[in-house]
Write a protein that holds these residues in place. Structure first.
Motif, PDB file in Angstrom:
ATOM      1  N   PRO A  11       0.809  -1.229   0.000  1.00  0.00           N
ATOM      2  CA  PRO A  11       0.000   0.000   0.000  1.00  0.00           C
ATOM      3  C   PRO A  11       0.844   1.283   0.000  1.00  0.00           C
ATOM      4  O   PRO A  11       0.510   2.238  -0.708  1.00  0.00           O
ATOM      5  N   ALA A  12       1.968   1.291   0.736  1.00  0.00           N
ATOM      6  CA  ALA A  12       2.804   2.502   0.782  1.00  0.00           C
ATOM      7  C   ALA A  12       3.443   2.774  -0.571  1.00  0.00           C
ATOM      8  O   ALA A  12       3.423   3.915  -1.067  1.00  0.00           O
ATOM      9  N   GLY A  13       4.006   1.735  -1.182  1.00  0.00           N
ATOM     10  CA  GLY A  13       4.663   1.899  -2.479  1.00  0.00           C
ATOM     11  C   GLY A  13       3.677   2.278  -3.570  1.00  0.00           C
ATOM     12  O   GLY A  13       3.967   3.121  -4.432  1.00  0.00           O
ATOM     13  N   ILE A  14       2.488   1.679  -3.540  1.00  0.00           N
ATOM     14  CA  ILE A  14       1.477   1.983  -4.563  1.00  0.00           C
ATOM     15  C   ILE A  14       1.017   3.436  -4.430  1.00  0.00           C
ATOM     16  O   ILE A  14       0.898   4.163  -5.421  1.00  0.00           O
ATOM     17  N   SER A  15       0.771   3.877  -3.185  1.00  0.00           N
ATOM     18  CA  SER A  15       0.287   5.256  -3.030  1.00  0.00           C
ATOM     19  C   SER A  15       1.388   6.248  -3.412  1.00  0.00           C
ATOM     20  O   SER A  15       1.106   7.289  -4.022  1.00  0.00           O
ATOM     21  N   ALA A  16       2.657   5.902  -3.135  1.00  0.00           N
ATOM     22  CA  ALA A  16       3.761   6.773  -3.549  1.00  0.00           C
ATOM     23  C   ALA A  16       3.831   6.853  -5.076  1.00  0.00           C
ATOM     24  O   ALA A  16       4.054   7.926  -5.649  1.00  0.00           O
ATOM     25  N   TYR A  18       1.381   6.447  -7.181  1.00  0.00           N
ATOM     26  CA  TYR A  18       0.216   7.232  -7.644  1.00  0.00           C
ATOM     27  C   TYR A  18       0.509   8.736  -7.540  1.00  0.00           C
ATOM     28  O   TYR A  18       0.264   9.505  -8.475  1.00  0.00           O
ATOM     29  N   GLU A  19       1.086   9.136  -6.406  1.00  0.00           N
ATOM     30  CA  GLU A  19       1.413  10.559  -6.213  1.00  0.00           C
ATOM     31  C   GLU A  19       2.547  10.975  -7.149  1.00  0.00           C
ATOM     32  O   GLU A  19       2.531  12.086  -7.690  1.00  0.00           O
ATOM     33  N   ALA A  20       3.529  10.097  -7.336  1.00  0.00           N
ATOM     34  CA  ALA A  20       4.647  10.427  -8.233  1.00  0.00           C
ATOM     35  C   ALA A  20       4.130  10.631  -9.653  1.00  0.00           C
ATOM     36  O   ALA A  20       4.550  11.561 -10.354  1.00  0.00           O
ATOM     37  N   LYS A  21       3.201   9.780 -10.058  1.00  0.00           N
ATOM     38  CA  LYS A  21       2.642   9.925 -11.408  1.00  0.00           C
ATOM     39  C   LYS A  21       1.894  11.257 -11.540  1.00  0.00           C
ATOM     40  O   LYS A  21       2.047  11.975 -12.527  1.00  0.00           O
ATOM     41  N   LYS A  22       1.078  11.563 -10.509  1.00  0.00           N
ATOM     42  CA  LYS A  22       0.315  12.830 -10.549  1.00  0.00           C
ATOM     43  C   LYS A  22       1.258  14.026 -10.612  1.00  0.00           C
ATOM     44  O   LYS A  22       0.963  15.040 -11.236  1.00  0.00           O
ATOM     45  N   ALA A  23       2.430  13.901  -9.953  1.00  0.00           N
ATOM     46  CA  ALA A  23       3.397  15.012  -9.926  1.00  0.00           C
ATOM     47  C   ALA A  23       4.262  15.053 -11.190  1.00  0.00           C
ATOM     48  O   ALA A  23       5.147  15.900 -11.298  1.00  0.00           O
ATOM     49  N   GLY A  24       4.050  14.087 -12.097  1.00  0.00           N
ATOM     50  CA  GLY A  24       4.787  14.086 -13.366  1.00  0.00           C
ATOM     51  C   GLY A  24       6.224  13.600 -13.234  1.00  0.00           C
ATOM     52  O   GLY A  24       7.058  13.900 -14.091  1.00  0.00           O
ATOM     53  N   SER A  50      -9.149  -3.370   9.374  1.00  0.00           N
ATOM     54  CA  SER A  50      -9.332  -1.951   9.052  1.00  0.00           C
ATOM     55  C   SER A  50     -10.628  -1.740   8.274  1.00  0.00           C
ATOM     56  O   SER A  50     -11.086  -2.631   7.566  1.00  0.00           O
ATOM     57  N   THR A  51     -11.136  -0.526   8.391  1.00  0.00           N
ATOM     58  CA  THR A  51     -12.324  -0.180   7.607  1.00  0.00           C
ATOM     59  C   THR A  51     -11.874   0.388   6.255  1.00  0.00           C
ATOM     60  O   THR A  51     -10.718   0.765   6.076  1.00  0.00           O
ATOM     61  N   THR A  52     -12.815   0.475   5.330  1.00  0.00           N
ATOM     62  CA  THR A  52     -12.463   0.851   3.952  1.00  0.00           C
ATOM     63  C   THR A  52     -11.747   2.211   3.891  1.00  0.00           C
ATOM     64  O   THR A  52     -10.794   2.360   3.135  1.00  0.00           O
ATOM     65  N   ASN A  53     -12.202   3.165   4.712  1.00  0.00           N
ATOM     66  CA  ASN A  53     -11.591   4.500   4.654  1.00  0.00           C
ATOM     67  C   ASN A  53     -10.123   4.488   5.051  1.00  0.00           C
ATOM     68  O   ASN A  53      -9.366   5.377   4.691  1.00  0.00           O
ATOM     69  N   GLU A  54      -9.701   3.444   5.797  1.00  0.00           N
ATOM     70  CA  GLU A  54      -8.300   3.353   6.197  1.00  0.00           C
ATOM     71  C   GLU A  54      -7.448   2.639   5.140  1.00  0.00           C
ATOM     72  O   GLU A  54      -6.228   2.645   5.228  1.00  0.00           O
ATOM     73  N   LEU A  55      -8.117   2.019   4.176  1.00  0.00           N
ATOM     74  CA  LEU A  55      -7.391   1.164   3.229  1.00  0.00           C
ATOM     75  C   LEU A  55      -7.387   1.691   1.801  1.00  0.00           C
ATOM     76  O   LEU A  55      -6.500   1.378   1.023  1.00  0.00           O
ATOM     77  N   GLU A  56      -8.402   2.484   1.447  1.00  0.00           N
ATOM     78  CA  GLU A  56      -8.528   2.906   0.039  1.00  0.00           C
ATOM     79  C   GLU A  56      -7.717   4.175  -0.220  1.00  0.00           C
ATOM     80  O   GLU A  56      -7.471   4.976   0.680  1.00  0.00           O
ATOM     81  N   PHE A  57      -7.294   4.355  -1.469  1.00  0.00           N
ATOM     82  CA  PHE A  57      -6.501   5.534  -1.847  1.00  0.00           C
ATOM     83  C   PHE A  57      -7.397   6.726  -2.126  1.00  0.00           C
ATOM     84  O   PHE A  57      -7.002   7.864  -1.914  1.00  0.00           O
ATOM     85  N   ASN A  58      -8.558   6.474  -2.665  1.00  0.00           N
ATOM     86  CA  ASN A  58      -9.520   7.556  -2.909  1.00  0.00           C
ATOM     87  C   ASN A  58     -10.864   7.149  -2.309  1.00  0.00           C
ATOM     88  O   ASN A  58     -11.263   5.980  -2.404  1.00  0.00           O
ATOM     89  N   LYS A  59     -11.541   8.134  -1.714  1.00  0.00           N
ATOM     90  CA  LYS A  59     -12.756   7.859  -0.951  1.00  0.00           C
ATOM     91  C   LYS A  59     -13.812   7.113  -1.798  1.00  0.00           C
ATOM     92  O   LYS A  59     -14.061   7.484  -2.948  1.00  0.00           O
ATOM     93  N   GLY A  60     -14.360   6.043  -1.211  1.00  0.00           N
ATOM     94  CA  GLY A  60     -15.476   5.345  -1.846  1.00  0.00           C
ATOM     95  C   GLY A  60     -15.077   4.328  -2.904  1.00  0.00           C
ATOM     96  O   GLY A  60     -15.945   3.681  -3.499  1.00  0.00           O
ATOM     97  N   PHE A  81      -6.231  -1.018  -8.890  1.00  0.00           N
ATOM     98  CA  PHE A  81      -5.777   0.373  -8.770  1.00  0.00           C
ATOM     99  C   PHE A  81      -4.490   0.574  -9.585  1.00  0.00           C
ATOM    100  O   PHE A  81      -4.348   1.555 -10.318  1.00  0.00           O
ATOM    101  N   VAL A  82      -3.570  -0.375  -9.458  1.00  0.00           N
ATOM    102  CA  VAL A  82      -2.304  -0.282 -10.207  1.00  0.00           C
ATOM    103  C   VAL A  82      -2.579  -0.358 -11.716  1.00  0.00           C
ATOM    104  O   VAL A  82      -2.041   0.432 -12.500  1.00  0.00           O
ATOM    105  N   LEU A  83      -3.448  -1.288 -12.108  1.00  0.00           N
ATOM    106  CA  LEU A  83      -3.720  -1.470 -13.540  1.00  0.00           C
ATOM    107  C   LEU A  83      -4.498  -0.284 -14.107  1.00  0.00           C
ATOM    108  O   LEU A  83      -4.136   0.272 -15.144  1.00  0.00           O
ATOM    109  N   ASP A  84      -5.563   0.124 -13.416  1.00  0.00           N
ATOM    110  CA  ASP A  84      -6.418   1.202 -13.948  1.00  0.00           C
ATOM    111  C   ASP A  84      -5.661   2.529 -14.046  1.00  0.00           C
ATOM    112  O   ASP A  84      -5.906   3.318 -14.948  1.00  0.00           O
ATOM    113  N   ASN A  85      -4.739   2.757 -13.107  1.00  0.00           N
ATOM    114  CA  ASN A  85      -3.975   4.009 -13.126  1.00  0.00           C
ATOM    115  C   ASN A  85      -2.655   3.879 -13.898  1.00  0.00           C
ATOM    116  O   ASN A  85      -1.853   4.812 -13.925  1.00  0.00           O
TER     117      ASN A  85
END
Ligand SMILES: Cc1cc2nc3c(=O)[nH]c(=O)nc-3n(C[C@H](O)[C@H](O)[C@H](O)COP(=O)(O)OP(=O)(O)OC[C@H]3O[C@@H](n4cnc5c(N)ncnc54)[C@H](O)[C@@H]3O)c2cc1C
Length: 280
Positions: A11-16, A18-24, A50-60, A81-85
């Motif tokens: 989860p940490a590497g994937i979210s990093a 995602y942010e790196a991609k958004k930052a170009g 954990s509940t969903t809000n603690e695990l998902e990268f974007n709400k919902g 998430f990795v494939l779609d993004n």
């Protein structure tokens, strides 16, 4: 030359990524196993705490069938998430070293070398399961991981450990018909403080039910002395030795990160300069 190399696709590497991609940024994730490898290693069918809000990268985005997701739902969410993004993740590639070379880093893996301006270690802390260091621990019936119940139905199973992983394994085994003993320090069994990594109450309560039904036995542990082919020698909390007939042992006493790429190849210097971040 990459801007950022991310080691680990949890989860940490994937979210990093995602942010790196958004930052170009020009980034790459290198993962020694599969996407979400630690979650892949959870017991089959486990409901996470954990509940969903603690695990998902974007709400919902994470929509489990029940209140909390299962291992399978969580894994599927992270993979999608990795494939779609279209995140740049290379799996089944082990990073064996990171060296500083002038102003940048050289990453060595079992498949190649990469140059990068910065490195993010998102390697978690599951690489080295802790050992009891007792005779017989290398027997094939001794496992440092609990994966599923069905091979152990009607078998005499001993779980050694005092945290949630041990508690969950004992519950799965007791509920599904293994002759189950949980060897645990009394202090761990009686500890109800979530901050100290105790067995969560929704695992402990059903464990207590299994105890009442005599489907589970507790052994208040002093220490494990020796594991033999068809038994385990234990010492109880009062120092009395005891032999338990046994078919399978799960040693679930925690794990540690593999810090060798950080410790041996980068050293303190880069960390002090703030070029190296460590996420556990
Ligand atoms: C049974 C179980 C249930 C859990 N339930 C929950 C829960 O409900 N809620 C919760 O918050 N936490 C839970 N946890 C803990 C949770 O799994 C971790 O907190 C989470 O995975 C940490 O994420 P991470 O990205 O930091 O590390 P990890 O998910 O461990 O990811 C690190 C990744 O780095 C890779 N890696 C390591 N070294 C290298 C290398 N040298 N080269 C390449 N790749 C490498 C690993 O293969 C791994 O995929 C649970 C853990 C277990 C064992």
């Amino acid at each position: 030359m990459l801007d950022l190399a991310i080691i680990g696709a949890g989860p940490a590497g994937i979210s990093a990524a995602y942010e790196a991609k958004k930052a170009g940024l020009d980034y790459l994730v290198i993962e020694k196993g599969l996407i979400g490898n630690t979650i892949y290693g959870y017991p089959v069918g486990l409901t996470v705490f954990s509940t969903t809000n603690e695990l998902e990268f974007n709400k919902g985005e994470l929509k489990p069938a029940r209140e909390k997701p299962t291992r399978e739902e969580l894994l599927s969410y992270y993979v999608r998430f990795v494939l779609d993004n279209e995140l740049n993740v290379q799996t089944e590639e082990l990073v064996t070293g990171v060296e500083k070379s002038g102003e940048h880093f050289v990453i060595t893996s079992d498949k190649g070398k990469y140059e990068t301006r910065s490195v993010l270690f998102a390697i978690g802390s599951m690489d080295y399961p802790r050992k009891l260091n007792v005779p017989g621990e290398d027997l094939p019936k001794v496992h440092d991981h609990f994966r599923e119940t069905y091979p152990w139905v009607k078998k005499r199973a001993l779980i050694v450990g005092g945290g949630n992983s041990a508690g969950e394994a004992a519950l799965f085994l007791a509920e599904e018909g293994a002759d189950t003993t949980l060897a645990i320090f009394r202090g761990d069994w009686e500890n109800n403080d979530p901050k100290q990594g105790c067995i969560k109450y929704w695992v402990k309560q059903p464990l207590e039910e299994e105890l009442k039904k005599h489907c589970l036995k507790l052994f208040f542990l002093g220490k494990v002395l020796e594991i033999k082919d068809d038994s385990v020698e234990l010492e109880d909390e009062d120092g009395q030795s005891c032999t338990l007939p046994n078919d399978v042992v799960f040693v679930l006493i925690g794990a540690d990160a593999d810090l060798t790429p950080i410790a041996h190849h980068v050293g303190g210097e880069a960390a002090e300069e703030g070029q190296l971040q460590r996420y556990e």
